[in-house]
Design a protein around this motif. Structure first.
Motif, short mmCIF file in Angstrom:
data_model
loop_
_atom_site.label_atom_id
_atom_site.label_comp_id
_atom_site.label_asym_id
_atom_site.label_seq_id
_atom_site.Cartn_x
_atom_site.Cartn_y
_atom_site.Cartn_z
N ASN A 63 0.85 -1.12 -0.18
CA ASN A 63 -0.03 -0.01 0.19
C ASN A 63 1.05 1.34 -0.13
OD1 ASN A 63 -2.20 1.89 0.17
ND2 ASN A 63 -2.87 1.07 2.36
N LEU A 116 5.47 0.34 -7.49
CA LEU A 116 4.74 0.88 -8.88
C LEU A 116 5.58 1.69 -9.58
CD1 LEU A 116 1.35 1.86 -7.07
CD2 LEU A 116 1.66 -0.29 -8.35
N ALA A 142 4.05 10.27 3.91
CA ALA A 142 3.40 10.40 5.16
C ALA A 142 1.93 9.57 4.76
CB ALA A 142 3.10 11.40 5.81
N SER A 144 -1.88 8.24 6.63
CA SER A 144 -2.28 8.71 7.86
C SER A 144 -1.78 7.97 8.94
CB SER A 144 -3.84 8.37 7.57
OG SER A 144 -3.81 7.03 7.45
P1 AMP Z 1 -3.07 7.36 3.41
O1 AMP Z 1 -2.33 8.52 3.08
O2 AMP Z 1 -3.08 6.36 4.48
O3 AMP Z 1 -4.55 7.55 2.96
O4 AMP Z 1 -2.42 6.33 2.03
C1 AMP Z 1 -2.13 6.94 0.79
C2 AMP Z 1 -3.10 6.56 -0.34
O5 AMP Z 1 -2.77 6.88 -1.59
C3 AMP Z 1 -3.63 5.13 -0.37
O6 AMP Z 1 -4.91 5.02 -0.67
C4 AMP Z 1 -2.75 4.74 -1.48
O7 AMP Z 1 -3.09 3.43 -2.13
C5 AMP Z 1 -2.70 5.97 -2.51
N1 AMP Z 1 -1.60 5.86 -3.21
C6 AMP Z 1 -0.27 6.26 -3.04
N2 AMP Z 1 0.59 5.83 -3.95
C7 AMP Z 1 -0.22 5.55 -4.99
C8 AMP Z 1 0.23 5.21 -6.45
N3 AMP Z 1 1.23 5.43 -6.81
N4 AMP Z 1 -0.99 4.95 -7.19
C9 AMP Z 1 -2.30 4.72 -6.69
N5 AMP Z 1 -2.64 5.08 -5.44
C10 AMP Z 1 -1.43 5.79 -4.60
#
Ligand code: AMP
Ligand code: MG
Length: 333
Positions: A63, A116, A142, A144
């Motif tokens: 993730n 990715l 960062a 959450s």
């Molecule tokens: P959070 O900050 O905890 O909400 O997590 C970051 C969010 O951004 C998560 O839902 C990840 O799946 C998304 N995210 C981060 N990098 C990518 C990426 N390269 N492609 C798609 N989604 C991403």
């Protein structure tokens, strides 16, 4: 040991915040406020430090994280192609609650992007977040600042509850104003696609860059890697109701019942816990995660939450609530 420091976002004590920047510079972890929710930050370019974020949160390694920058020019360190649409959206909505996905440049640790070929970048508007990034002299990766699977933190108290003893520092800067996570838009493909709705709606972005795809609350293969995980779940069973009077039929005997609804002063719910979600969906968004956590603290068995509107921030609120409800969504049809 977790050190807690208190910073006034309207009058930042730079010497004190420099302690948090020192932690970041030395590869440590700092929970800090942003306008969306609190983030758990580390130096994006320090692989070991970023790995520790996953460990502290119990976050699955597949993730990816959002990197936070303090100036639009830093985008060039992340993206090998910067389409016009990215600059237009950045100019319009940064600093603010919009995360942009672009094709990644070499040199970004794999753990930041979960391997990715794309990378997520955001420039926040929160004064403490901005000052911390600048003082650290590096972009801050960062997610959450909650334990994986619990509602995102909107106050320092939430971070303390989830992460005390697991991170180096928590910066208490008051409540996050928006209360739900940033909009995520993918600009790495042919067409702009909203992967996660947030305060900046598809409509807001269409007015700046034209066509924007948002699939709505569909099931099937998750677009955003993180979306496949159970999210925002309190221990209490959550129902989302279009018609709030339905709760009387759904509540079972001996259950501690919690209502989350707008304008509760104008209604007459008979429940153990009645939480007011504010006057409109904006206030509802700002309080949602706080109230879901409170429901657990107050020992609710079941939560009946009012269905938000269908546009603007209501789209994002529905997304978070439907996840918390795990499908227990009762419409009028
Ligand atoms: P959070 O900050 O905890 O909400 O997590 C970051 C969010 O951004 C998560 O839902 C990840 O799946 C998304 N995210 C981060 N990098 C990518 C990426 N390269 N492609 C798609 N989604 C991403
Ligand atoms: Mg999260």
């Amino acid at each position: 040991m977790t050190k807690i420091i208190k910073i006034n976002p309207a009058n930042i004590d730079t010497d004190l915040l420099a302690q948090a920047a020192d932690v970041i510079k030395h590869g440590g972890l700092v929970a800090f406020p942003t306008e969306t929710v609190y983030g758990l930050g580390a130096d994006t370019f320090n692989e070991k430090a970023v790995e520790n974020i996953f460990r502290a949160k119990g976050r699955p390694m597949d993730n990816p994280l959002i990197s936070h920058i303090a100036d639009i020019s830093e985008l060039e360190r992340f993206a090998r192609e910067i389409p016009d649409s990215a600059l237009k959206l950045a100019n319009e909505f940064w600093g603010g609650p919009l995360t942009i996905i672009l094709k990644k440049k070499e040199g970004i640790p794999d753990c930041v992007t979960a391997g990715l070929d794309t990378v997520a970048v955001r420039l926040p508007s929160h004064s403490i977040a901005n000052a911390l990034i600048k003082l650290s002299g590096t972009p801050i990766a960062a997610p959450s600042a909650n334990l994986s699977g619990s509602p995102s933190p909107t106050t320092a108290e939430h971070c303390i509850k989830d992460l005390m003893g697991r991170v180096d520092m928590i910066v208490d800067g008051g409540s996050s104003m928006i209360g739900i996570e940033s909009t995520v838009i993918d600009l790495s493909g042919e067409l702009p696609v909203v992967l996660r709705p947030g305060m900046i709606s598809p409509e807001d972005m269409r007015s700046v860059i034209g066509e924007v795809i948002y699939a709505g609350e569909v099931t099937g293969a998750p677009k955003c890697p993180g979306m496949k995980y159970k999210h925002y779940s309190p221990d209490a069973k959550v129902y989302v109701l279009e018609n709030m009077t339905e709760y009387e039929n759904l509540a079972e005997e001996n259950q501690k019942v919690c209502i989350i609804a707008k304008n509760t002063a104008e209604t007459s719910y008979k429940a153990d816990l009645i939480y007011d979600a504010g006057a409109d969906d904006r206030e509802y968004a700002a309080r949602l995660f706080y109230l879901l956590r409170k429901a657990d603290e107050d020992g609710a068995d079941v939560v009946f939450a009012e269905m938000p509107g269908e546009d603007g921030i209501g789209i994002a609120l529905r997304n978070r609530l439907f996840k918390a409800a795990g499908g227990r969504v009762i419409t009028n049809e």
